[in-house]
Each structure stands twice: as structure tokens, then as C-alpha cells.
Design a protein around this motif. Structure first.
Motif, PDB file in Angstrom:
ATOM      1  N   GLY A  11      34.377  51.506  34.934  1.00 24.73           N
ATOM      2  CA  GLY A  11      35.795  50.989  34.797  1.00 24.73           C
ATOM      3  C   GLY A  11      36.555  51.714  35.875  1.00 24.73           C
ATOM      4  N   GLY A  12      37.375  51.006  36.495  1.00 30.70           N
ATOM      5  CA  GLY A  12      38.502  51.904  37.429  1.00 30.70           C
ATOM      6  C   GLY A  12      37.781  51.767  38.955  1.00 30.70           C
ATOM      7  N   VAL A  13      36.563  51.755  39.090  1.00 32.53           N
ATOM      8  CA  VAL A  13      35.913  51.615  40.489  1.00 32.53           C
ATOM      9  C   VAL A  13      36.007  50.301  41.155  1.00 32.53           C
ATOM     10  CG1 VAL A  13      33.910  51.758  41.566  1.00 32.53           C
ATOM     11  CG2 VAL A  13      34.038  53.185  39.790  1.00 32.53           C
ATOM     12  N   LEU A  14      36.494  50.084  42.353  1.00 33.66           N
ATOM     13  CA  LEU A  14      37.026  48.991  43.052  1.00 33.66           C
ATOM     14  C   LEU A  14      35.651  48.231  43.061  1.00 33.66           C
ATOM     15  CD1 LEU A  14      39.432  47.506  44.508  1.00 33.66           C
ATOM     16  CD2 LEU A  14      38.392  48.662  46.453  1.00 33.66           C
ATOM     17  N   ASP A  15      35.832  46.998  42.912  1.00 32.96           N
ATOM     18  CA  ASP A  15      34.644  45.898  43.079  1.00 32.96           C
ATOM     19  C   ASP A  15      34.766  44.886  43.969  1.00 32.96           C
ATOM     20  OD1 ASP A  15      32.744  44.253  42.526  1.00 32.96           O
ATOM     21  OD2 ASP A  15      33.254  43.683  40.370  1.00 32.96           O
ATOM     22  N   PRO A  16      34.698  45.074  45.118  1.00 37.87           N
ATOM     23  CA  PRO A  16      34.954  44.207  46.458  1.00 37.87           C
ATOM     24  C   PRO A  16      34.397  42.896  46.093  1.00 37.87           C
ATOM     25  CG  PRO A  16      33.906  45.830  47.273  1.00 37.87           C
ATOM     26  CD  PRO A  16      34.296  46.416  45.777  1.00 37.87           C
ATOM     27  N   GLN A  17      33.095  42.944  45.591  1.00 31.93           N
ATOM     28  CA  GLN A  17      32.268  41.881  45.511  1.00 31.93           C
ATOM     29  C   GLN A  17      32.788  41.116  44.252  1.00 31.93           C
ATOM     30  OE1 GLN A  17      28.077  42.450  44.637  1.00 31.93           O
ATOM     31  NE2 GLN A  17      27.456  40.341  44.960  1.00 31.93           N
ATOM     32  N   GLY A  18      33.089  41.411  43.360  1.00 32.23           N
ATOM     33  CA  GLY A  18      33.999  40.917  42.157  1.00 32.23           C
ATOM     34  C   GLY A  18      35.207  40.028  42.640  1.00 32.23           C
TER      35      GLY A  18
END
Lengths: 78, 78
Positions: A11-18
Motif C-alpha cells: 500500500g502507498g507504493v505508486l503503481d504506474p501500471q495500475g
């Protein structure tokens, strides 16, 4: 023996793919999508003798980057 | 409402990523690994009103390449 490993971003980690998938879904006209998180599913076909500890070690050493990812191990029955 | 999409390569489709993981596991000294298949896990946070048909359409239109991939939809309770 079949085993599934689910690797997801913490949680909290940026997810550019998402974010990209989310944006594309909206571009295709799909409403009601609040968030999208992308992860990995790794299916291992293992000898019966491989222990839980060894599978856990595979995850920590290679399959997941434990700094930013969580992993869950699921033994598939049958 | 949380929904998980599991996207996996169809049987017989070459899986270079799986092969690379398999090779790396053996390089790290893990025995007993017969095969590795890599896939995708996509977690969707959807409004309650989004129907099964709409989710299926998301999969067919974007989340999975149905020529070489299978997908499985799992509604997460609670």
C-alpha cells in the motif's frame, strides 16, 4: 505439486501500471472503476519434496522485491 | 467492491518470462522446480453497481489478450 505466488505492491507504493490500466478502462467508457492495482501471478510446478521454507526463500530471493512488494503463497490441492 | 482478475497464458503458448524465472531459480540453487508460468494479477476496486458482464467485457477488451491468454474473475467478499 502446483503452487501459486501472488505478488502485489505494498500500500502507498505508486503503481504506474495500475494507473495506466485505470486510465485505459475509462477511455473505453467503463464507469465505476475507482482504483486498479497491477501485480504478478507466478505458478510453480514443484516436486512434492519442496518445503514451505524453500518456497518462501524463493519469494524473498527472487520472485518478490520485498522492499515494495508483498507476496502470498498458495498451495494448489490435487 | 473488490474484484481480482487472474490472467494466465494459455497452455502451449511459449512463456519466456516463466523460463527466465525458472532459469534464475535454478541458478540460485533451488532444486525441484519443474516448471514456472508467469501471469498477471489485476485488482479492481469497483462500484457495487458494476455487473459481471461489464467486468467480463473489461477483460476481453483490455485486461487480457484472449488470443494467447485465459482470464478468471474472482469477486472478493467483504
Amino acid at each position: 505439486m502446483k503452487t501459486r505466488i501472488f505478488v502485489t505492491l505494498k500500500g502507498g507504493v505508486l503503481d504506474p501500471q495500475g494507473k495506466a490500466i485505470h486510465h485505459a478502462l475509462e477511455g473505453l467508457g467503463f464507469d465505476g472503476v475507482n482504483d486498479v492495482r497491477a501485480g504478478k501471478l507466478i505458478e510453480l510446478d514443484l516436486d512434492d519434496g519442496v518445503s514451505d521454507e524453500q518456497i518462501d526463500e524463493m519469494c524473498r530471493k527472487l520472485l518478490a522485491n520485498t522492499v515494495i512488494e508483498n507476496y502470498r503463497i498458495e498451495r494448489v490441492q490435487g
